[in-house]
Design a protein around this motif. Structure first.
Motif, PDB file in Angstrom:
ATOM      1  N   ASP A 123       0.824  -1.217   0.000  1.00  0.00           N
ATOM      2  CA  ASP A 123       0.000   0.000   0.000  1.00  0.00           C
ATOM      3  C   ASP A 123       0.851   1.258   0.000  1.00  0.00           C
ATOM      4  OD1 ASP A 123       1.007  -0.097   2.561  1.00  0.00           O
ATOM      5  OD2 ASP A 123      -0.934   0.002   3.575  1.00  0.00           O
TER       6      ASP A 123
ATOM      7  N   LYS B 136      -7.640 -11.322   9.258  1.00  0.00           N
ATOM      8  CA  LYS B 136      -7.360 -10.004   8.684  1.00  0.00           C
ATOM      9  C   LYS B 136      -5.869  -9.808   8.391  1.00  0.00           C
ATOM     10  CE  LYS B 136     -11.499  -8.193   8.681  1.00  0.00           C
ATOM     11  NZ  LYS B 136     -12.184  -7.788   7.404  1.00  0.00           N
TER      12      LYS B 136
ATOM     13  N   TYR C 207      -1.528  -1.599   9.716  1.00  0.00           N
ATOM     14  CA  TYR C 207      -2.845  -2.123   9.346  1.00  0.00           C
ATOM     15  C   TYR C 207      -3.389  -3.081  10.402  1.00  0.00           C
ATOM     16  CZ  TYR C 207      -6.393  -4.886   6.943  1.00  0.00           C
ATOM     17  OH  TYR C 207      -7.565  -5.538   6.616  1.00  0.00           O
TER      18      TYR C 207
ATOM     19  N   ASN D 204      -7.077 -12.127   2.855  1.00  0.00           N
ATOM     20  CA  ASN D 204      -7.654 -10.795   2.986  1.00  0.00           C
ATOM     21  C   ASN D 204      -7.017  -9.828   1.997  1.00  0.00           C
ATOM     22  OD1 ASN D 204      -8.773  -8.373   3.818  1.00  0.00           O
ATOM     23  ND2 ASN D 204      -7.476  -8.192   5.622  1.00  0.00           N
ATOM     24  N   PRO D 205      -7.710  -9.450   0.929  1.00  0.00           N
ATOM     25  CA  PRO D 205      -7.137  -8.533  -0.068  1.00  0.00           C
ATOM     26  C   PRO D 205      -6.756  -7.170   0.493  1.00  0.00           C
ATOM     27  CG  PRO D 205      -9.088  -9.636  -0.944  1.00  0.00           C
ATOM     28  CD  PRO D 205      -9.038  -9.951   0.525  1.00  0.00           C
ATOM     29  N   GLU D 206      -7.314  -6.792   1.648  1.00  0.00           N
ATOM     30  CA  GLU D 206      -7.001  -5.490   2.228  1.00  0.00           C
ATOM     31  C   GLU D 206      -5.662  -5.484   2.959  1.00  0.00           C
ATOM     32  OE1 GLU D 206     -10.196  -4.396   4.755  1.00  0.00           O
ATOM     33  OE2 GLU D 206     -11.656  -4.162   3.133  1.00  0.00           O
ATOM     34  N   CYS D 207      -5.130  -6.655   3.276  1.00  0.00           N
ATOM     35  CA  CYS D 207      -3.898  -6.717   4.060  1.00  0.00           C
ATOM     36  C   CYS D 207      -2.688  -6.431   3.178  1.00  0.00           C
ATOM     37  CB  CYS D 207      -3.762  -8.092   4.706  1.00  0.00           C
ATOM     38  SG  CYS D 207      -2.282  -8.245   5.749  1.00  0.00           S
ATOM     39  N   PRO D 208      -1.901  -5.438   3.507  1.00  0.00           N
ATOM     40  CA  PRO D 208      -0.681  -5.162   2.723  1.00  0.00           C
ATOM     41  C   PRO D 208       0.302  -6.333   2.795  1.00  0.00           C
ATOM     42  CG  PRO D 208      -1.272  -3.283   4.093  1.00  0.00           C
ATOM     43  CD  PRO D 208      -2.128  -4.428   4.551  1.00  0.00           C
TER      44      PRO D 208
ATOM     45  N   ARG E  88      -0.120  -9.171  -5.076  1.00  0.00           N
ATOM     46  CA  ARG E  88      -1.032  -8.980  -3.957  1.00  0.00           C
ATOM     47  C   ARG E  88      -2.408  -9.514  -4.356  1.00  0.00           C
ATOM     48  NH1 ARG E  88      -1.649  -2.335  -4.376  1.00  0.00           N
ATOM     49  NH2 ARG E  88      -2.520  -2.293  -6.486  1.00  0.00           N
TER      50      ARG E  88
ATOM     51  N   THR F 271      -6.226  -9.747  -5.000  1.00  0.00           N
ATOM     52  CA  THR F 271      -7.288  -8.771  -5.290  1.00  0.00           C
ATOM     53  C   THR F 271      -8.672  -9.315  -4.972  1.00  0.00           C
ATOM     54  OG1 THR F 271      -7.408  -9.500  -7.602  1.00  0.00           O
ATOM     55  CG2 THR F 271      -5.940  -7.649  -7.088  1.00  0.00           C
ATOM     56  N   SER F 272      -8.847 -10.637  -5.064  1.00  0.00           N
ATOM     57  CA  SER F 272     -10.150 -11.220  -4.721  1.00  0.00           C
ATOM     58  C   SER F 272      -9.972 -12.669  -4.313  1.00  0.00           C
ATOM     59  CB  SER F 272     -11.130 -11.117  -5.894  1.00  0.00           C
ATOM     60  OG  SER F 272     -10.722 -11.938  -6.975  1.00  0.00           O
TER      61      SER F 272
END
Length: 720
Positions: free
Chosen positions: A170, A280, A254, A286-290, A296, A298-299
């Protein structure tokens, strides 16, 4: 003290075995025993594993004068959505040092297969979070997110220097605070399930002290020498939820929101493996985790597909300055049925499949070659590097029945069963004549067996100790033990006349190699008058039965550990409860704790957990003493000599585990248009795929794979 960056080893030559495999297998991959040199690594022409480059540079390569990026990222830079590539990379990025690399092209997508989304196999493709990394099939240790390291003279203090300017996916900066969070708020937090990895314990077993003088320096201080620290930092792949290695580093900025120390509203089950924190903090789920990996997520569609895209802040480049990865996107489809997966590979549904993950075996080569025109994939054979074959047999040295346990502990009994096993038939029928017949050892690629003249001699003495097919010698040994047919029914009894039944337990639904090997071994044992019963059980029932001493013998696990015998020594020294001496291994675990002297009045099998001390002066006590010396010996050559002494106990009083055919080829498939996938002849030791601690294919940097014609494989502009 300057760090020892690996140790040179010569590969174990298997030319005669390769020739016996026939033209079809021989055409898949050829061998070369040339070690990687110190200076090459600037790319070679030809490509895709067909280049002449062999091995990897042992010395870190200098950063290129300028950097280049993928068109999709250049467009984002132009639009103002990303900083320039030089500002996204560390001050000194990691330059992938493999001598087989050719200049790549950006773009396209790579279709892959995985057994399940959360499986550790997904992580074995990416070394991104690891402190250090193995090179040259484990012969050398190279930098990772730490660009250099050193220890003091007795290896009781280690200093790690990390890359300045390293960034998470990120764009947030990475610092040593991201390691201290893992250590202080997870490992040292009594409410959390994280356990300290081996590299954080001294040779005495006590925890190291971790300090960070600044954002890019970490100091590990031990109360005794810890000479294996660098090796252990290179093992596994770090990050995620720790299912194939320790976490080591997390994006603190995060994940601290899910920790009650920083968020009082964190759920009560935050620390459980499937609780909110681990879910998380897992970059795979978890796609939100850097992340620090090359791609990385995405889904995630659990049970169906996992999609990845390039990480614009990935910290690795090729020798020409191209920021990796070359491929834009990964699509990992979940396929749990191995037979379905094989059919889909033949239909051209996948571009790259690491065979061990998909249960691809040598028997599949013919079908893959017959369908190559349709599928577009080629077969790649790397050495497995294991010491027993895909399956080995081992008795429970701590079996609960006293009479059977006494017989199991007789070396001559185990030696008789080994001599009764016709390994040549397994080699021919299961492995197409490839590999090497073996009594059962640690990996033939382990460093200790390539040192001077004694190392290879020690290895050969172990490999050849009881691997000759000699049923008459086996019968004689049994006769001398009193294991004879007393009642005339054609089956041998116990020395006292009790019925003798050998029970071979294995996890239900074994793969074809395990099944065929077990069937041939059982047949051979029956031929010398032994009553043998096969017992498939649900996998979840195996550990409780084994660790309590209720299961007699197993036939569903291969020994593949390396690159040295000490970094993961559980097969040669019982120090935990899952291998051949489970109760004594469990006792080793509690030494020096209150549990060591607790429940002395109870039967070892009734203790919680079940555990027992080794026999005074017996092989396990002597193995423990030698291993305890290894853990605090800073001199590498002296450690090798201690390993040779350990090996001699296995030769003289073993086999404690029994192999069949070792170091057989491991099958991977790759699309013919996919470049920089090394072939066996490119690799310093021909490959080393068996151990999880030598993470394959991560050690070969899949981020450097590329499409020669990316527009034919998703292109640079296609959606994921």
């Amino acid at each position: 003290m300057t760090p020892t960056v690996g140790t040179n080893r010569r590969a174990f030559l298997l030319g005669s075995a390769a020739a016996a495999a026939g033209v079809m297998l021989g055409a898949c991959s050829t061998g070369d025993d040339t070690a990687g040199d110190d200076t090459a690594g600037n790319g070679t022409k030809g490509g895709g594993g067909k280049a002449d480059g062999v091995g990897s540079s042992k010395k870190p390569l200098s950063a290129p004068a300028e950097f280049h990026e993928a068109p999709m990222l250049a467009a984002q830079v132009k639009a103002g959505d990303l900083p320039p590539v030089k500002d996204r990379l560390p001050a000194r990025p990691y330059v992938v040092p493999h001598n087989w690399l050719e200049p790549g092209k950006f773009g396209g997508e790579l279709r892959m297969m995985t057994p399940k989304v959360s499986d550790g196999q997904v992580r074995e493709y990416m070394y991104g979070h690891s402190i250090l990394r193995y090179l040259n099939d484990g012969m050398d240790i190279g930098p990772g997110i730490a660009e250099s390291w050193e220890s003091n003279a007795d290896a009781s203090e280690w200093t790690l220097h990390f890359r300045e300017g390293l960034k998470w996916s990120d764009g947030k900066p990475w610092t040593t605070a991201d390691i201290l969070f893992w250590w202080e708020d997870l490992v040292l937090d009594e409410d959390h399930s994280a356990v300290p990895p081996d590299e954080m314990r001294s040779g005495k077993g006590t925890l190291a002290k971790m300090t960070a003088p600044d954002d890019f320096t970490l100091v590990l201080t031990y109360d005794a020498p810890a000479p294996l620290t660098a090796d252990r930092l290179a093992t596994w792949v770090s990050g995620g939820n720790g299912d194939v290695g320790p976490i080591w580093t997390l994006p603190r900025h995060y994940v601290e929101q899910f920790h009650p120390k920083y968020n009082p509203d964190a759920p009560a089950d935050w620390a459980s493996k499937d609780g909110v924190f681990y879910t998380k903090a897992d970059f795979v789920r978890n796609p939100e985790c850097p992340t620090l990996t090359g791609w990385r997520v995405t889904s995630v569609k659990e049970g169906e597909v996992l999609r990845w895209e390039r990480n614009p802040y990935y910290w690795c480049v090729d020798p020409d300055g191209n920021q990796l990865p070359f491929v834009d996107r990964l699509i990992m489809s979940v396929v749990q049925d191995a037979q379905v997966g094989k059919l889909q590979v033949q239909e051209g549904r996948y571009d790259y499949v690491h065979g061990p993950f998909a249960q691809l075996a040598l028997a599949d080569v013919a079908g893959l070659k017959e369908t190559a025109d349709r599928s577009g994939v080629e077969t790649v054979l790397w050495d497995n590097g294991d010491g027993t074959g895909n399956a080995c047999f081992f008795f429970n040295y701590d079996y609960h029945d006293e009479k059977m346990r006494k017989l199991i502990r007789e070396p001559a009994f185990r030696q008789a069963l080994s001599l009764a096993f016709n390994r040549a038939e397994v080699q021919k029928a299961v492995h197409f004549g490839m590999g090497e017949a073996t009594t059962g050892t640690m990996s033939p690629k382990a460093v200790e067996y390539h040192v001077g003249s004694e190392g290879p001699d020690v290895y050969r003495s172990w490999r050849d100790a009881y691997n000759a097919y000699d049923p008459e010698a086996a019968k004689k040994l049994l006769d001398e033990l009193g294991v004879v047919d007393k009642d005339g029914d054609g089956k041998r009894e116990m020395p006292g006349g009790d019925k003798l039944t050998i029970v071979l337990t294995f996890a239900a639904n074994p793969n074809d190699v395990v099944s065929q090997s077990n069937n041939l071994m059982v047949r051979d044992w029956r031929r010398i008058g032994l009553d043998v019963r096969e017992d498939p059980i649900p996998p979840e029932s195996m550990d409780p039965g084994w660790q309590s001493g209720k299961i007699m013998g197993r036939g569903d696990w291969g020994v593949g550990d390396g690159p040295n015998c000490l970094v993961f020594p559980q097969w040669i020294v019982p120090i935990e409860p899952t291998r051949w001496a489970p109760l004594e291994g469990q006792f080793y675990n509690v030494r020096g704790t209150p549990a060591e002297n607790a429940e002395r009045d109870k039967d070892p099998y009734d203790r919680t957990p079940p555990r027992m001390e080794p026999e005074p002066g017996g092989p396990i006590e002597r193995l423990w003493k030698l291993y305890d010396q290894c853990k605090v010996e800073p001199d590498e050559m002296k450690r090798h000599q201690l390993v040779w002494e350990i090996t001699k106990i296995h030769v003289e009083e073993g086999p404690f585990f029994q192999g069949s055919v070792a170091n057989t080829p491991s099958l991977t498939v790759a699309h013919r248009d996919l470049g920089n996938v090394p072939r066996k002849e490119n690799l310093a030791q021909g490959g080393f795929t068996a151990p999880w601690i030598h993470p394959t294919p991560a050690v070969y940097d899949p981020e450097a794979y590329f499409w020669r014609n990316p527009d034919e494989h998703g292109g640079s502009g296609a959606g994921a």
